[in-house]
Design an enzyme around this catalytic site. Structure first.
Site, PDB file in Angstrom:
ATOM      1  N   GLU A   1       0.805  -1.218   0.000  1.00 49.08           N
ATOM      2  CA  GLU A   1       0.000   0.000   0.000  1.00 49.08           C
ATOM      3  C   GLU A   1       0.841   1.273   0.000  1.00 49.08           C
ATOM      4  O   GLU A   1       0.308   2.376  -0.141  1.00 49.08           O
ATOM      5  CB  GLU A   1      -0.948  -0.004   1.208  1.00 49.08           C
ATOM      6  CG  GLU A   1      -2.024  -1.082   1.107  1.00 49.08           C
ATOM      7  CD  GLU A   1      -2.913  -1.155   2.331  1.00 49.08           C
ATOM      8  OE1 GLU A   1      -2.538  -0.575   3.371  1.00 49.08           O
ATOM      9  OE2 GLU A   1      -3.978  -1.794   2.246  1.00 49.08           O
TER      10      GLU A   1
ATOM     11  N   GLU B   1       7.476 -21.604   6.720  1.00 47.22           N
ATOM     12  CA  GLU B   1       8.012 -20.780   7.801  1.00 47.22           C
ATOM     13  C   GLU B   1       9.207 -21.444   8.495  1.00 47.22           C
ATOM     14  O   GLU B   1       9.959 -20.769   9.211  1.00 47.22           O
ATOM     15  CB  GLU B   1       6.939 -20.453   8.826  1.00 47.22           C
ATOM     16  CG  GLU B   1       6.495 -21.599   9.702  1.00 47.22           C
ATOM     17  CD  GLU B   1       5.559 -21.132  10.813  1.00 47.22           C
ATOM     18  OE1 GLU B   1       5.802 -21.527  11.963  1.00 47.22           O
ATOM     19  OE2 GLU B   1       4.590 -20.387  10.538  1.00 47.22           O
TER      20      GLU B   1
END
Length: 295
Positions: free
Chosen positions: A80, A111
């Site tokens: 953003e 992960e």
């Protein structure tokens, strides 16, 4: 010993049998606690923002690293920055375990891959000018810890944000920021409280960084990309407000500057397009500094 984000909070025993209203109230209260956990770390966030901004002003890149929910929250913050503040995409890197397009199974298992983080740090040539923000609820996610340690060894500034007071991320990073969001209502579901706290902290951190880079004027998004009708209308209002001109003048200035708000303000104030660009380049795009420019 389980981290605080993995604890079973016995206040919520029998949650599956609670009324819908009580169930939602418990979740709402958990969200409120999560947001409140950001308050005590205002000063650490401020110090981290100052250091990040200094690296970026020196030509560095902003790097985000994470896995699972934490990685997704980091990725959302990163993507953003371009539209909101005009931060260049080539100055933003997201290291998400498994990749942003990974399948659910890969997304969860990735992960644990320490080596993948090392490969990514090396592939992007992350080094002394760069700043890396790593996010992990537990503070011990292998991929994320490896990214921080490798980037730090390469000279990058590192910020570690986690929701566990004992998280290794806090001591591995240059700036360790602990969000005390409390055990989850649904035990271990860090997409809820921990994720909310992380999103709030990242929103605040990146917004302050962008402000320090001159991408706000007052509380207005002067670095914003006006890429649709709504945003173009907002750009006209921003230019008119700052330049003290009417909508037609603001619209014309924006059209002549390819809808670059900061440039358009200078045009509306009487500068030529070439001079406006030169002034902005000389002050790193800081509109306030450009308006005070005497050269």
């Amino acid at each position: 010993m389980a981290s605080s984000t993995e604890e079973f909070d016995m206040r919520f025993a029998g949650l599956d049998q609670w009324s819908d209203a009580d169930f939602l109230t418990a979740l709402w209260e958990g969200q409120m606690r999560a947001v409140a956990s950001v308050g005590p770390v205002i000063e650490p966030l401020s110090r981290a923002a100052a250091d990040i901004a200094n690296r970026l002003l020196d030509g560095g890149r902003l790097v985000y690293a994470g896995a699972g929910t934490s990685g997704t929250v980091a990725w959302q913050d990163a993507k953003e920055l371009g539209g909101t503040f005009g931060w260049p995409e080539d100055k933003t890197i997201v290291l998400l375990a498994g990749g942003v397009d990974s399948a659910p199974g890969v997304f969860n298992s990735a992960e644990d891959d320490r080596d993948a983080a090392i490969v990514e740090i090396d592939r992007h040539h992350i080094g002394p000018k760069d700043a890396l923000i790593a996010v992990a609820a537990s503070g011990s996610t292998p991929f994320t810890l490896s990214a921080v340690r490798t980037a730090k060894a390469a000279g990058a500034l590192t910020i570690g944000i986690c929701n566990n007071a004992d998280g290794a991320l806090l001591t591995s990073a240059d700036h360790g920021i602990f969000l005390d969001s409390a055990p989850e209502v649904v035990a271990g579901s860090t997409r809820m409280g921990a994720g909310t706290a992380q999103k709030a902290a990242l929103n605040m951190l990146s917004t302050l960084v962008m402000n320090r880079l001159g991408r706000l004027f007052d509380n207005l998004m002067v670095g914003m990309r006006a890429e649709n009708i709504k945003l173009q209308g907002r750009a006209v209002r921003i230019v008119g407000h700052i330049a003290g001109c009417d909508g037609d003048v603001a619209q014309t200035a924006l059209e002549h500057s390819d809808f670059d708000i900061r440039c358009a303000v200078l045009l509306a104030r009487g500068q030529t397009l070439q001079k406006a660009k030169e002034i902005l380049a000389s002050v790193n795009g800081n509109l306030r500094a450009a308006l005070e420019y005497k050269g």
